[in-house]
Motif scaffolding. Structure first.
Motif, PDB file in Angstrom:
ATOM      1  N   HIS A   8       0.797  -1.540  -0.133  1.00 28.99           N
ATOM      2  CA  HIS A   8       0.080   0.061  -0.370  1.00 28.99           C
ATOM      3  C   HIS A   8       0.945   1.489  -0.615  1.00 28.99           C
ATOM      4  CE1 HIS A   8      -3.841  -2.073   0.479  1.00 28.99           C
ATOM      5  NE2 HIS A   8      -3.487  -3.513   1.667  1.00 28.99           N
ATOM      6  N   GLY A   9       2.177   1.226   0.868  1.00 28.79           N
ATOM      7  CA  GLY A   9       2.669   1.977   1.025  1.00 28.79           C
ATOM      8  C   GLY A   9       3.992   2.361  -0.384  1.00 28.79           C
ATOM      9  N   GLY A  10       4.812   4.045  -0.034  1.00 26.72           N
ATOM     10  CA  GLY A  10       5.931   3.985  -1.221  1.00 26.72           C
ATOM     11  C   GLY A  10       5.412   4.726  -2.494  1.00 26.72           C
ATOM     12  N   SER A  11       6.124   4.833  -3.334  1.00 23.60           N
ATOM     13  CA  SER A  11       5.867   5.907  -4.562  1.00 23.60           C
ATOM     14  C   SER A  11       5.364   5.346  -5.610  1.00 23.60           C
ATOM     15  CB  SER A  11       7.427   6.419  -5.110  1.00 23.60           C
ATOM     16  OG  SER A  11       8.108   7.474  -3.980  1.00 23.60           O
ATOM     17  N   ALA A  12       5.128   4.238  -4.934  1.00 22.13           N
ATOM     18  CA  ALA A  12       4.613   3.287  -6.200  1.00 22.13           C
ATOM     19  C   ALA A  12       3.370   1.921  -5.633  1.00 22.13           C
ATOM     20  CB  ALA A  12       5.288   2.794  -7.546  1.00 22.13           C
ATOM     21  N   GLY A  13       2.859   1.988  -4.955  1.00 19.03           N
ATOM     22  CA  GLY A  13       1.597   1.494  -3.829  1.00 19.03           C
ATOM     23  C   GLY A  13       0.456   1.912  -4.342  1.00 19.03           C
ATOM     24  N   THR A  14      -0.805   1.303  -3.465  1.00 17.05           N
ATOM     25  CA  THR A  14      -1.769   0.935  -3.768  1.00 17.05           C
ATOM     26  C   THR A  14      -2.275   2.828  -3.912  1.00 17.05           C
ATOM     27  OG1 THR A  14      -2.630   0.304  -1.188  1.00 17.05           O
ATOM     28  CG2 THR A  14      -2.252  -1.164  -3.462  1.00 17.05           C
TER      29      THR A  14
END
Length: 700
Positions: A536-542
């Protein structure tokens, strides 16, 4: 190829209590449920195994196997009594009623060779260590009620809890969930034992410690029995969120050390003595020879999972051992196996789903009441959740059991122990149960590994489908299942690899594929293209992907809690259930969703915790469903989250086309070849093996 390395993971406990909210934070990684931290500490620890028993008078020494038989008999009798007596659901972590302390004393005494205290006989002394266990319960049996949500706390209870929280400097947002989680007398419980605040999902141990210090002052020390007992329960609950139904005692003790408990063995014994957890001794390896001691492992678990796993094992044995129906059906191997057995396991890939469908049709032609249930909505059957609730399917008879002769459950790897136990208990005597699924996909979101344990126990006939998944996609996914990521011939561009340098480019290309490339090349509309990413997290998460996809496909101000009419969402009414839906409108009642043609209203206070944008989901949210086209996004910081079962599941969601936005370089083939699913500690295989051995010893 450029790759953005994953940054260091902060300690989830290094937070002030004011960071806790009423709902648990969504994890950044694609884990079975919303949890982090504790299981990493409790999964692969090592340590010295400590006996649950204490000193006892000298007496003839019994083996660990004899101790296990004695303790298990007491435990099973207690569970049977509780099944008959209870009118409500079992809350995980609740205190045991009855003779929990006596049970602990009995286990200790038997381990050391002494008799049970008080002159009470807890086992048949005339039977030896090999006394058979009952293979199946009697045909007329009490029903364990299905788990139900805890009743909402009254305004007065919430206000009383809020006052205690204020004294300890805790946020008011915790008042309602704490009052609901703790039940009657919640305020008094918190005042007496501030660490009971760990019953609220959002609260971490260091936060509960701060709350306790504010309420109790110097009295709140790391060795406080109230703290250590609460920590044991919390660690087991966190392990349950990772799929475990129990933990080995040395693993649990190591985790307690990491939370500053000075004497973890004593803390564990205290929790067992208070009845907040159960202890089990599971034999290891083949039966010991006469005169040798049987090696065992000591497991500790919460009552809810323990009762569910025991009940599930008994229910599966009942179905396997009591069926006496016809055996003369003609048809496939699966149909013939089901004709002569009450319990059958069926495995295979996506193409193999045709075999249970053929079985369903054949059974109905024979006049049998047959039902097919799946994890996700299916045009050929009902959902497991709908079947259990009575909203879908045949309904229940006067005894509370399903009014059917055959139940076929697809997506069996997604069954957790609670759901599986509720299903099996509801199948009537003389009916057949078929559990079907692909053992290579991600496991259940809840505790347990029901399907894998059943297969490992070899407790019933297993029918393995030999129908391969077709085309380049089938070839690719089949190779992943055996640890090989091979290049496949895809003349129709069924599989496309899109290399990217960083997360920003990954988001841009994913949006471009969904909105333009796939619809133009394959005639698949954008709402039939699903994006799947590891977390879900990060620069290309959901979160990032959904924000970008909403901006492109359905821009709007997000007037309704961040949502607008037409938004594609997933509704998560309970952990592990992610149901696709579309936002229709919103009013004072809440957010109105169209979920597969059915209108659902999510109350406004639950929107934030239950509704998320759904253009991009994790593989755990996608399992059980398929789409015409899938875009799997693998940014560089996702490398550590990849495993064979994750890749197999994500790539296998595509029916016609798969695009892989690839930024993890060699981490992808390495994950497929080397990173196996995380192990789960469960008891079901051992329980089934013991039941099978006992049945084999029964006289004909």
């Amino acid at each position: 190829m450029g790759e953005s390395p994953a940054g260091p993971t902060p300690d989830p406990d290094a937070e002030d209590l004011t960071t806790a909210t009423a709902a648990p934070a969504e994890p950044d990684s694609d884990e079975p449920q919303d949890s982090d931290g504790a299981d990493g500490e409790a999964e692969d620890g090592t340590g010295t195994e400590t006996a649950a028993g204490g000193e006892a008078a000298a007496a003839p020494e019994l083996s660990e196997a004899q101790a296990e038989l004695a303790a298990q008999k007491v435990e099973r009798e207690r569970i049977a009594r509780r099944k008959a007596e209870r009118a409500g659901p079992v809350d995980a972590g609740a205190k045991l009623s009855g003779k929990a302390a006596d049970l602990l004393a009995a286990v200790r005494a038997v381990e050391s060779g002494a008799k049970a205290p008080g002159g009470t006989v807890y086992f048949d002394e005339g039977q030896g260590a090999d006394a058979p266990r009952k293979a199946a319960p009697a045909p007329t049996r009490p029903q364990r009620p299905a788990p139900a949500p805890a009743p909402a706390a009254t305004p007065g209870d919430v206000e009383a809890v809020r006052a205690v929280l204020a004294r300890g400097g805790a946020p008011e947002a915790l008042a309602a969930p704490a009052a609901t989680a703790l039940g009657d007398g919640a305020a008094e419980q918190l005042a007496e034992n501030p660490w009971r605040l760990l019953a609220v999902a959002a609260v971490r141990p260091t936060q509960a410690d701060g709350f306790a210090r504010a309420l109790l002052g110097p009295e709140a020390g790391p060795a406080d029995e109230r703290r250590t007992t609460a920590l044991v329960g919390w660690l087991l609950a966190q392990a349950g969120l990772k799929g475990h139904t129990a933990l080995e005692a040395p693993v649990l003790e190591k985790a307690l050390v990491q939370y500053g408990v000075p004497d973890p063995a004593e803390a564990l014994e205290q929790a067992i003595a208070e009845g907040s957890v159960l202890v089990f001794h599971e034999p290891l390896g083949p039966p010991a020879q006469e005169g040798e001691e049987q090696p065992v492992r000591v497991l500790v678990g919460l009552e809810g999972s323990a009762m569910a796993e025991e009940s599930l094992a008994d229910g599966l044995a009942r179905l396997a051992n009591t069926f006496d129906g016809p055996t003369d059906w003609d048809g496939s191997e699966l149909i013939r196996a089901v004709a002569g057995h009450g319990l059958v396991a069926h495995t295979g890939g996506e193409a193999a789903r045709a075999e249970p469908l053929a079985l369903l049709a054949a059974a109905r032609e024979l006049g049998l009441r047959a039902c097919l249930a799946a994890h996700a909505p299916t045009p050929d059957g009902v959902t497991v959740t709908g079947l259990l609730s009575g909203a879908e399917g045949p309904g229940r008879d006067a005894d509370g059991q399903f009014a059917l002769d055959l139940l076929i459950v697809l997506d069996a790897p997604q069954l957790d122990v609670e759901t599986a136990a509720a299903l099996v208990e509801s199948v009537p005597d003389g009916a057949r149960l078929v559990l079907s699924g692909d053992p290579a996909v991600l496991g259940s979101a809840g505790a347990g590994r029901v399907f894998a344990d059943l297969l490992a126990a070899r407790f019933c006939p297993q029918v393995v489908s030999r129908v391969p998944d077709p085309g380049p996609l089938g070839e690719l996914v089949s190779g992943i299942g055996v640890g090989e990521l091979t290049q496949v011939d895809a003349p129709g561009k069924e599989v496309v690899i899109v290399p990217v340098r960083d997360a920003g480019e990954a988001v841009h290309r994913a949006v471009q594929l969904v909105a333009e490339s796939v619809p133009r090349a394959f005639g698949i509309p954008d709402d039939s293209v699903q994006v799947i990413t590891p977390g879900h997290g990060g620069s290309a998460g959901t979160r990032a992907l959904n924000a970008a996809l909403k901006e492109r496909l359905n821009p709007g101000p997000g007037r309704f809690g961040g949502f607008d009419p037409g938004d594609r969402v997933v509704h998560v009414p309970s952990p592990g259930r992610a149901l696709p839906a579309r936002v229709v409108s919103a009013d004072a009642a809440g957010l109105h969703l169209d979920r597969a043609g059915a209108r659902v209203v999510v109350p406004k206070e639950l929107v934030e915790s239950q509704v998320r944008h759904g253009w991009a989901v994790t593989a755990h949210q996608a399992v059980g469903a398929r789409w015409p086209a899938v875009v799997v996004v693998l940014p560089g910081d996702a490398a550590q989250a990849l495993s064979r079962d994750w890749v197999y599941t994500a790539f296998g969601r595509a029916e016609r086309h798969l695009s892989v936005v690839h930024g993890v370089d060699q981490a992808l083939p390495r994950a497929v070849a080397e990173v196996l699913p995380k192990p789960r500690t469960t008891r079901l295989t051992g329980l089934l093996a013991a039941l099978a051995a006992a049945a084999a010893q029964q006289p004909e």
